[in-house]
Design a protein around this motif. Sequence first.
Motif, PDB file in Angstrom:
ATOM      1  N   UNK A 164       6.314  -3.825  -6.636  1.00 13.90           N
ATOM      2  CA  UNK A 164       6.119  -3.256  -5.302  1.00 13.90           C
ATOM      3  C   UNK A 164       6.660  -4.226  -4.253  1.00 13.90           C
ATOM      4  N   UNK A 165       7.463  -3.712  -3.325  1.00 13.79           N
ATOM      5  CA  UNK A 165       8.033  -4.558  -2.278  1.00 13.79           C
ATOM      6  C   UNK A 165       6.963  -4.928  -1.260  1.00 13.79           C
ATOM      7  N   UNK A 166       7.294  -5.914  -0.419  1.00 17.13           N
ATOM      8  CA  UNK A 166       6.337  -6.326   0.603  1.00 17.13           C
ATOM      9  C   UNK A 166       6.001  -5.169   1.537  1.00 17.13           C
ATOM     10  N   UNK A 167       7.018  -4.419   1.975  1.00 19.08           N
ATOM     11  CA  UNK A 167       6.753  -3.316   2.895  1.00 19.08           C
ATOM     12  C   UNK A 167       5.867  -2.257   2.247  1.00 19.08           C
ATOM     13  N   UNK A 168       6.055  -2.025   0.971  1.00 15.32           N
ATOM     14  CA  UNK A 168       5.184  -1.078   0.262  1.00 15.32           C
ATOM     15  C   UNK A 168       3.755  -1.601   0.196  1.00 15.32           C
ATOM     16  N   UNK A 169       3.598  -2.899  -0.048  1.00 13.96           N
ATOM     17  CA  UNK A 169       2.257  -3.481  -0.087  1.00 13.96           C
ATOM     18  C   UNK A 169       1.590  -3.406   1.278  1.00 13.96           C
ATOM     19  N   UNK A 170       2.369  -3.668   2.327  1.00 13.21           N
ATOM     20  CA  UNK A 170       1.809  -3.604   3.679  1.00 13.21           C
ATOM     21  C   UNK A 170       1.379  -2.182   4.024  1.00 13.21           C
ATOM     22  N   UNK A 171       2.158  -1.211   3.629  1.00 10.79           N
ATOM     23  CA  UNK A 171       1.783   0.184   3.907  1.00 10.79           C
ATOM     24  C   UNK A 171       0.529   0.574   3.127  1.00 10.79           C
ATOM     25  N   UNK A 172       0.412   0.056   1.923  1.00  8.67           N
ATOM     26  CA  UNK A 172      -0.791   0.329   1.136  1.00  8.67           C
ATOM     27  C   UNK A 172      -2.017  -0.270   1.815  1.00  8.67           C
ATOM     28  N   UNK A 173      -1.891  -1.494   2.335  1.00 11.68           N
ATOM     29  CA  UNK A 173      -2.994  -2.132   3.071  1.00 11.68           C
ATOM     30  C   UNK A 173      -3.358  -1.329   4.313  1.00 11.68           C
ATOM     31  N   UNK A 174      -2.340  -0.876   5.035  1.00  7.66           N
ATOM     32  CA  UNK A 174      -2.582  -0.129   6.274  1.00  7.66           C
ATOM     33  C   UNK A 174      -3.281   1.194   5.985  1.00  7.66           C
ATOM     34  N   UNK A 175      -2.869   1.865   4.937  1.00  9.90           N
ATOM     35  CA  UNK A 175      -3.460   3.164   4.605  1.00  9.90           C
ATOM     36  C   UNK A 175      -4.926   3.031   4.187  1.00  9.90           C
ATOM     37  N   UNK A 176      -5.296   1.856   3.670  1.00  9.01           N
ATOM     38  CA  UNK A 176      -6.678   1.654   3.256  1.00  9.01           C
ATOM     39  C   UNK A 176      -7.641   1.532   4.410  1.00  9.01           C
ATOM     40  N   UNK A 177      -7.131   1.135   5.574  1.00 10.91           N
ATOM     41  CA  UNK A 177      -7.973   0.976   6.761  1.00 10.91           C
ATOM     42  C   UNK A 177      -7.098   1.151   8.001  1.00 10.91           C
ATOM     43  N   UNK A 178      -6.724   2.389   8.320  1.00 11.31           N
ATOM     44  CA  UNK A 178      -5.771   2.620   9.406  1.00 11.31           C
ATOM     45  C   UNK A 178      -6.275   2.105  10.753  1.00 11.31           C
ATOM     46  N   UNK A 179      -5.425   1.403  11.448  1.00 16.79           N
ATOM     47  CA  UNK A 179      -5.751   0.882  12.767  1.00 16.79           C
ATOM     48  C   UNK A 179      -5.317   1.869  13.844  1.00 16.79           C
ATOM     49  N   UNK A 180      -5.887   1.701  15.025  1.00 20.08           N
ATOM     50  CA  UNK A 180      -5.491   2.491  16.193  1.00 20.08           C
ATOM     51  C   UNK A 180      -4.361   1.742  16.882  1.00 20.08           C
ATOM     52  N   UNK A 181      -3.163   2.291  16.823  1.00 18.87           N
ATOM     53  CA  UNK A 181      -1.977   1.608  17.335  1.00 18.87           C
ATOM     54  C   UNK A 181      -1.348   2.433  18.453  1.00 18.87           C
ATOM     55  N   UNK A 182      -1.194   1.811  19.620  1.00 13.49           N
ATOM     56  CA  UNK A 182      -0.531   2.466  20.745  1.00 13.49           C
ATOM     57  C   UNK A 182       0.980   2.355  20.578  1.00 13.49           C
TER      58      UNK A 182
END
Length: 293
Positions: free
Chosen positions: A1-19
């Motif tokens: 898994x690439x870094x960007x894929x890992x980061x997206x997996x982390x983000x999906x686990x706890x989505x932040x509120x991003x403007x």
Amino acid sequence: MSLLERLRERAAGDPARVVLADLGDPRADAAAARLRDAGLAVVVDPVLDGDDPMVGPVVEVARGAGLDPDDPVVAATILVRAGRADAAVAGATRPTADVLRAGLRVMGVSPGASLVSGSMLMVLSDGRVVVFGDCGVVPEPDSAQLASIAVSSAHTFEHLTGERARVAMLSYSTMGSAGGGSVERVREATSLVRELEPGLLVDGELQFDAAWVPEVAVAKAPDSDVAGRANVFVFPDLDSGNIAYKVAERMGGARAIGPLLQGLDGVLHDLSRGCTADEIVDLAVIAGIQAKG
């Protein structure tokens, strides 16, 4: 898994509120749709409710600083400072100066930071990941500012990759092969980094080839723990850092994500006005992860 894929997996686990401050631009609108559809972030539109008790006082802070709260970039920083959003991304349609001005006047500098700087997360064509700093904020850093950029960039690299940073303080000289004012500044900065972060692997001054190529490192800096293995590159000035990341991106096929603003009291990241929708998605994912800690 690439870094960007890992980061997206982390983000999906706890989505932040991003403007997304550039909503209305086709690239930002496309990025917002992708972030929502993939569950990577809760996308916040930079529209203020002046009667909100959380937002109202920050609106006054912005006005007192000579800013227009209805400006989407300013509104994005207000929402973050007021706690209505976790992070903000801006700059697809605005110069870096506008983004920095809003961030500094509304969010301010983090209590633990001495300088706001900008680094680029560079995903190379072979999948390796490095960080370049400073690529967007400090034009002619002195030795203390270079040291701050190095420490912040190392922390950015380690937080996002989970790997240990190895910091190369770049110059046209390697370990005394040449002299000059900028070389002395890099040497002094290297010493300051070692004082600030005794456990950080850092070395300098190093030419880029000595920092990156193991065979060159053996010849030019055989006793270095960083030479030939660096993953964080600190450039001596904004000219060299900005030029280098764009050359790596446009000629070398690297994917450049950022600038990631470092040192603000809140998470706000800048975009190149030449960015794509994919780059907005990537930066929003990173901003959300950093905001979540």
